[in-house]
Design a protein around this motif. Sequence first.
Motif, PDB file in Angstrom:
ATOM      1  N   ILE A 101       0.681  -1.046  -0.179  1.00 44.48           N
ATOM      2  CA  ILE A 101      -0.575   0.126  -0.244  1.00 44.48           C
ATOM      3  C   ILE A 101       0.967   1.078  -0.061  1.00 44.48           C
ATOM      4  CG2 ILE A 101      -0.416  -0.019   2.745  1.00 44.48           C
ATOM      5  CD1 ILE A 101      -3.328   0.563   0.064  1.00 44.48           C
ATOM      6  N   GLU A 102       2.091   0.953   0.769  1.00 41.63           N
ATOM      7  CA  GLU A 102       2.820   2.417   0.515  1.00 41.63           C
ATOM      8  C   GLU A 102       3.218   2.667  -0.796  1.00 41.63           C
ATOM      9  OE1 GLU A 102       4.260  -0.317   2.989  1.00 41.63           O
ATOM     10  OE2 GLU A 102       5.762  -0.547   2.488  1.00 41.63           O
ATOM     11  N   ASP A 103       3.428   1.936  -1.788  1.00 39.28           N
ATOM     12  CA  ASP A 103       3.620   2.001  -3.243  1.00 39.28           C
ATOM     13  C   ASP A 103       2.977   2.927  -3.419  1.00 39.28           C
ATOM     14  OD1 ASP A 103       5.675  -1.003  -2.839  1.00 39.28           O
ATOM     15  OD2 ASP A 103       6.457   0.642  -2.355  1.00 39.28           O
ATOM     16  N   VAL A 104       1.266   3.054  -3.850  1.00 45.01           N
ATOM     17  CA  VAL A 104       0.362   3.373  -4.106  1.00 45.01           C
ATOM     18  C   VAL A 104       0.446   5.149  -3.968  1.00 45.01           C
ATOM     19  CG1 VAL A 104      -1.592   3.212  -4.733  1.00 45.01           C
ATOM     20  CG2 VAL A 104      -0.588   1.033  -4.139  1.00 45.01           C
ATOM     21  N   PRO A 105       0.775   5.310  -4.986  1.00 44.47           N
ATOM     22  CA  PRO A 105       0.732   7.018  -4.637  1.00 44.47           C
ATOM     23  C   PRO A 105      -0.753   7.361  -4.349  1.00 44.47           C
ATOM     24  CG  PRO A 105       1.455   6.588  -6.700  1.00 44.47           C
ATOM     25  CD  PRO A 105       0.742   5.437  -6.503  1.00 44.47           C
ATOM     26  N   TYR A 106      -0.532   8.784  -3.250  1.00 37.41           N
ATOM     27  CA  TYR A 106      -1.167   9.416  -3.297  1.00 37.41           C
ATOM     28  C   TYR A 106      -2.539   9.691  -4.129  1.00 37.41           C
ATOM     29  CZ  TYR A 106      -4.323  12.926  -0.567  1.00 37.41           C
ATOM     30  OH  TYR A 106      -6.201  13.248   0.147  1.00 37.41           O
ATOM     31  N   GLU A 107      -2.282   9.959  -5.544  1.00 36.30           N
ATOM     32  CA  GLU A 107      -2.960  11.131  -6.382  1.00 36.30           C
ATOM     33  C   GLU A 107      -3.922   9.600  -6.705  1.00 36.30           C
ATOM     34  OE1 GLU A 107      -0.713  13.223  -9.051  1.00 36.30           O
ATOM     35  OE2 GLU A 107       0.432  13.423  -8.148  1.00 36.30           O
ATOM     36  N   GLY A 108      -2.934   8.388  -6.461  1.00 31.73           N
ATOM     37  CA  GLY A 108      -3.631   6.711  -7.409  1.00 31.73           C
ATOM     38  C   GLY A 108      -4.692   6.453  -6.217  1.00 31.73           C
ATOM     39  N   VAL A 109      -4.980   6.946  -4.718  1.00 29.87           N
ATOM     40  CA  VAL A 109      -6.111   6.229  -4.222  1.00 29.87           C
ATOM     41  C   VAL A 109      -6.824   7.791  -3.836  1.00 29.87           C
ATOM     42  CG1 VAL A 109      -6.106   6.648  -1.532  1.00 29.87           C
ATOM     43  CG2 VAL A 109      -4.176   5.217  -2.642  1.00 29.87           C
ATOM     44  N   VAL A 110      -6.748   8.827  -4.665  1.00 28.34           N
ATOM     45  CA  VAL A 110      -8.099   9.333  -4.344  1.00 28.34           C
ATOM     46  C   VAL A 110      -8.767   9.155  -6.227  1.00 28.34           C
ATOM     47  CG1 VAL A 110      -7.755  12.456  -4.664  1.00 28.34           C
ATOM     48  CG2 VAL A 110      -6.703  11.680  -3.182  1.00 28.34           C
ATOM     49  N   ASN A 111      -7.818   9.223  -7.293  1.00 27.08           N
ATOM     50  CA  ASN A 111      -8.378   9.275  -8.233  1.00 27.08           C
ATOM     51  C   ASN A 111      -9.583   7.637  -7.995  1.00 27.08           C
ATOM     52  OD1 ASN A 111      -7.690  11.024  -9.452  1.00 27.08           O
ATOM     53  ND2 ASN A 111      -5.674   9.837 -10.619  1.00 27.08           N
ATOM     54  N   ILE A 112      -8.809   6.917  -7.539  1.00 28.93           N
ATOM     55  CA  ILE A 112      -9.549   5.552  -7.273  1.00 28.93           C
ATOM     56  C   ILE A 112     -10.836   5.598  -6.542  1.00 28.93           C
ATOM     57  CG2 ILE A 112      -9.789   2.860  -6.051  1.00 28.93           C
ATOM     58  CD1 ILE A 112      -6.928   2.794  -7.039  1.00 28.93           C
ATOM     59  N   ALA A 113     -10.566   6.695  -5.184  1.00 21.04           N
ATOM     60  CA  ALA A 113     -11.901   7.137  -4.449  1.00 21.04           C
ATOM     61  C   ALA A 113     -12.524   8.112  -5.068  1.00 21.04           C
ATOM     62  CB  ALA A 113     -11.515   7.726  -2.970  1.00 21.04           C
TER      63      ALA A 113
END
Length: 173
Positions: free
Chosen positions: A2-14
Amino acid sequence: KIEDVPYEGVVNIAADLHEKSKLMPSKAEYASGGAKGLADVLTQMDARTEKQFLHHLEQESPELAQEIKRYHLMFEDIVKLPDDVIREILKEVEPSEIAYSLKGQPEETRQKFMENMPERAQIILEDEMRLLEGPQPRRKVESAQKKLVAAAKALEEEGRFSMEDFVDPDFIE
């Protein structure tokens, strides 16, 4: 990890999940049942969400969308039904509701409805439509359309016709 996933990616998925969740009905019973079960859920949605969901489904899974159309009736499908079925549907709904349901519809739909009404009922419908000139609330129009769909569904449940025969007809000569 999970720490390898960029914050932008998490926001886009959300954001994507949030957008897709809008297509879900607000209240429904979830059960297995394939296309028929999903068609029943679609019936509980408002017309705009129903159309958005079907459009999205046609893009994502055309086969499933076609299967659902075998069980799901929309207002726009009523004109595809045989004239005798349309006549029966129109008998079940008040002229004022028919007038509301025709707001914003193409002239062909209006003409098809008129052709399937007795002359006296046509005059009453024309009077009702004159009363509704100008913009009308979407919720009233969609509610009236749902009443026509409900009348059609009732006839289908009675065995008067099968939606499957008119959405994806497979005829033999």
